[in-house]
Structure formats: C-alpha cells, structure tokens
Design a protein around this motif. Structure first.
Motif, PDB file in Angstrom:
ATOM      1  N   UNK A  40     -13.729 -50.169  -4.013  1.00  0.00           N
ATOM      2  CA  UNK A  40     -12.432 -49.515  -3.903  1.00  0.00           C
ATOM      3  C   UNK A  40     -11.824 -49.768  -2.532  1.00  0.00           C
ATOM      4  N   UNK A  41     -10.518 -50.023  -2.527  1.00  0.00           N
ATOM      5  CA  UNK A  41      -9.794 -50.225  -1.270  1.00  0.00           C
ATOM      6  C   UNK A  41      -8.823 -49.089  -0.990  1.00  0.00           C
ATOM      7  N   UNK A  42      -8.995 -47.966  -1.694  1.00  0.00           N
ATOM      8  CA  UNK A  42      -8.145 -46.802  -1.469  1.00  0.00           C
ATOM      9  C   UNK A  42      -8.468 -46.187  -0.106  1.00  0.00           C
ATOM     10  N   UNK A  43      -7.460 -45.622   0.522  1.00  0.00           N
ATOM     11  CA  UNK A  43      -7.643 -45.008   1.844  1.00  0.00           C
ATOM     12  C   UNK A  43      -8.509 -43.762   1.744  1.00  0.00           C
ATOM     13  N   UNK A  44      -9.359 -43.560   2.742  1.00  0.00           N
ATOM     14  CA  UNK A  44     -10.189 -42.350   2.804  1.00  0.00           C
ATOM     15  C   UNK A  44      -9.358 -41.146   3.236  1.00  0.00           C
ATOM     16  N   UNK A  45      -8.466 -41.342   4.166  1.00  0.00           N
ATOM     17  CA  UNK A  45      -7.635 -40.242   4.657  1.00  0.00           C
ATOM     18  C   UNK A  45      -6.380 -40.162   3.795  1.00  0.00           C
ATOM     19  N   UNK A  46      -6.534 -39.477   2.675  1.00  0.00           N
ATOM     20  CA  UNK A  46      -5.467 -39.333   1.690  1.00  0.00           C
ATOM     21  C   UNK A  46      -5.703 -38.031   0.938  1.00  0.00           C
ATOM     22  N   UNK A  47      -4.804 -37.715   0.043  1.00  0.00           N
ATOM     23  CA  UNK A  47      -4.980 -36.502  -0.759  1.00  0.00           C
ATOM     24  C   UNK A  47      -5.194 -36.846  -2.231  1.00  0.00           C
ATOM     25  N   UNK A  48      -5.373 -38.134  -2.545  1.00  0.00           N
ATOM     26  CA  UNK A  48      -5.568 -38.558  -3.926  1.00  0.00           C
ATOM     27  C   UNK A  48      -6.608 -39.660  -3.969  1.00  0.00           C
ATOM     28  N   UNK A  49      -7.392 -39.673  -5.067  1.00  0.00           N
ATOM     29  CA  UNK A  49      -8.397 -40.715  -5.248  1.00  0.00           C
ATOM     30  C   UNK A  49      -8.674 -40.874  -6.735  1.00  0.00           C
ATOM     31  N   UNK A  50      -8.865 -42.106  -7.193  1.00  0.00           N
ATOM     32  CA  UNK A  50      -9.290 -42.329  -8.571  1.00  0.00           C
ATOM     33  C   UNK A  50     -10.759 -41.945  -8.686  1.00  0.00           C
ATOM     34  N   UNK A  51     -11.113 -41.359  -9.832  1.00  0.00           N
ATOM     35  CA  UNK A  51     -12.523 -41.060 -10.057  1.00  0.00           C
ATOM     36  C   UNK A  51     -13.257 -42.362 -10.369  1.00  0.00           C
ATOM     37  N   UNK A  52     -14.509 -42.390 -10.037  1.00  0.00           N
ATOM     38  CA  UNK A  52     -15.383 -43.520 -10.319  1.00  0.00           C
ATOM     39  C   UNK A  52     -16.591 -42.954 -11.045  1.00  0.00           C
ATOM     40  N   UNK A  53     -16.844 -43.488 -12.232  1.00  0.00           N
ATOM     41  CA  UNK A  53     -17.904 -42.954 -13.076  1.00  0.00           C
ATOM     42  C   UNK A  53     -17.711 -41.453 -13.310  1.00  0.00           C
ATOM     43  N   UNK A  54     -16.439 -41.061 -13.378  1.00  0.00           N
ATOM     44  CA  UNK A  54     -16.097 -39.685 -13.719  1.00  0.00           C
ATOM     45  C   UNK A  54     -16.050 -38.707 -12.561  1.00  0.00           C
ATOM     46  N   UNK A  55     -16.274 -39.168 -11.320  1.00  0.00           N
ATOM     47  CA  UNK A  55     -16.324 -38.239 -10.189  1.00  0.00           C
ATOM     48  C   UNK A  55     -15.613 -38.784  -8.950  1.00  0.00           C
ATOM     49  N   UNK A  56     -15.143 -37.866  -8.128  1.00  0.00           N
ATOM     50  CA  UNK A  56     -14.667 -38.188  -6.779  1.00  0.00           C
ATOM     51  C   UNK A  56     -14.853 -36.932  -5.928  1.00  0.00           C
ATOM     52  N   UNK A  57     -14.715 -37.091  -4.628  1.00  0.00           N
ATOM     53  CA  UNK A  57     -14.932 -35.966  -3.720  1.00  0.00           C
ATOM     54  C   UNK A  57     -13.770 -35.821  -2.750  1.00  0.00           C
ATOM     55  N   UNK A  58     -13.586 -34.590  -2.305  1.00  0.00           N
ATOM     56  CA  UNK A  58     -12.639 -34.283  -1.233  1.00  0.00           C
ATOM     57  C   UNK A  58     -13.437 -33.605  -0.126  1.00  0.00           C
ATOM     58  N   UNK A  59     -13.283 -34.083   1.085  1.00  0.00           N
ATOM     59  CA  UNK A  59     -13.902 -33.471   2.248  1.00  0.00           C
ATOM     60  C   UNK A  59     -12.875 -32.508   2.832  1.00  0.00           C
ATOM     61  N   UNK A  60     -13.243 -31.244   2.943  1.00  0.00           N
ATOM     62  CA  UNK A  60     -12.331 -30.189   3.366  1.00  0.00           C
ATOM     63  C   UNK A  60     -12.657 -29.781   4.797  1.00  0.00           C
ATOM     64  N   UNK A  61     -11.604 -29.594   5.590  1.00  0.00           N
ATOM     65  CA  UNK A  61     -11.763 -29.180   6.988  1.00  0.00           C
ATOM     66  C   UNK A  61     -10.998 -27.880   7.202  1.00  0.00           C
ATOM     67  N   UNK A  62     -11.696 -26.871   7.724  1.00  0.00           N
ATOM     68  CA  UNK A  62     -11.042 -25.599   8.038  1.00  0.00           C
ATOM     69  C   UNK A  62     -10.283 -25.741   9.347  1.00  0.00           C
ATOM     70  N   UNK A  63      -9.086 -25.174   9.386  1.00  0.00           N
ATOM     71  CA  UNK A  63      -8.283 -25.192  10.611  1.00  0.00           C
ATOM     72  C   UNK A  63      -8.559 -23.960  11.461  1.00  0.00           C
TER      73      UNK A  63
END
Length: 93
Positions: A40-63
């Motif tokens: 995948x060449x999608x950006x890591x720092x984004x708010x959207x991602x295609x799932x791969x094998x049915x899954x994807x992750x979002x890394x959450x940061x508390x402000x």
C-alpha cells in the motif's frame, strides 16, 4: 483501534477492501492509520485507509487528559462503529 469489516454473523470478511474513514470528537486526534499491506502507498498520516484482509487500524493521540474521546469509523454501505476512550484524570504533583 482496529476496524474490522464483518458479515451479519460477525465473521471477518477477508476479501473486503472498503475505505474506512475515522473521525474524532473530544480532546484527541487520529495520529496515523495503517492496514498491514506492505504494497500500500496510502499515507500513514491521514484519517482514511482501505482495509486489508478485512482490517485496518487508527492510532489515536490524546491532546489532553480528563474527558472522553470518541472515535468513529465509517464507510459507505457499512454500519458505523464507535468507541469512547477515557483519557484519565489529570495527575497533579
């Protein structure tokens, strides 16, 4: 947080490739997204991602501490998923 595309019985759909959009409310932000696909060449720092094998992750940061952060995952044609994270009480010294 992991987003999974599942069928009506809760079984993971490994062939799914839906784009999942993550949005937040509260004192936090989506810091990065990924799906484990090394091709995948999608950006890591984004708010959207295609799932791969049915899954994807979002890394959450508390402000800040104290309060809840609600993360929502949505995709056209799929039910939304939400989770609320308690950022904990602010520690004073």
């Amino acid at each position: 947080m992991t987003a999974r595309v599942v069928d009506a019985n809760g079984v993971l759909c490994p062939n799914a490739d839906n784009p999942i959009k993550f949005s937040m409310t509260g004192p936090g932000q989506v810091a990065a997204v990924d799906n484990g696909d090394v091709n995948s060449h999608e950006a890591y720092q984004a708010s959207q991602r295609k799932v791969y094998r049915g899954e994807c992750v979002a890394i959450v940061k508390a402000k800040s501490t104290g309060g809840g952060i609600t993360l929502k995952a949505s995709a056209p044609g799929l039910a939304d998923g939400t989770v609320t994270i308690d950022t904990g009480a602010k520690v004073t010294q």
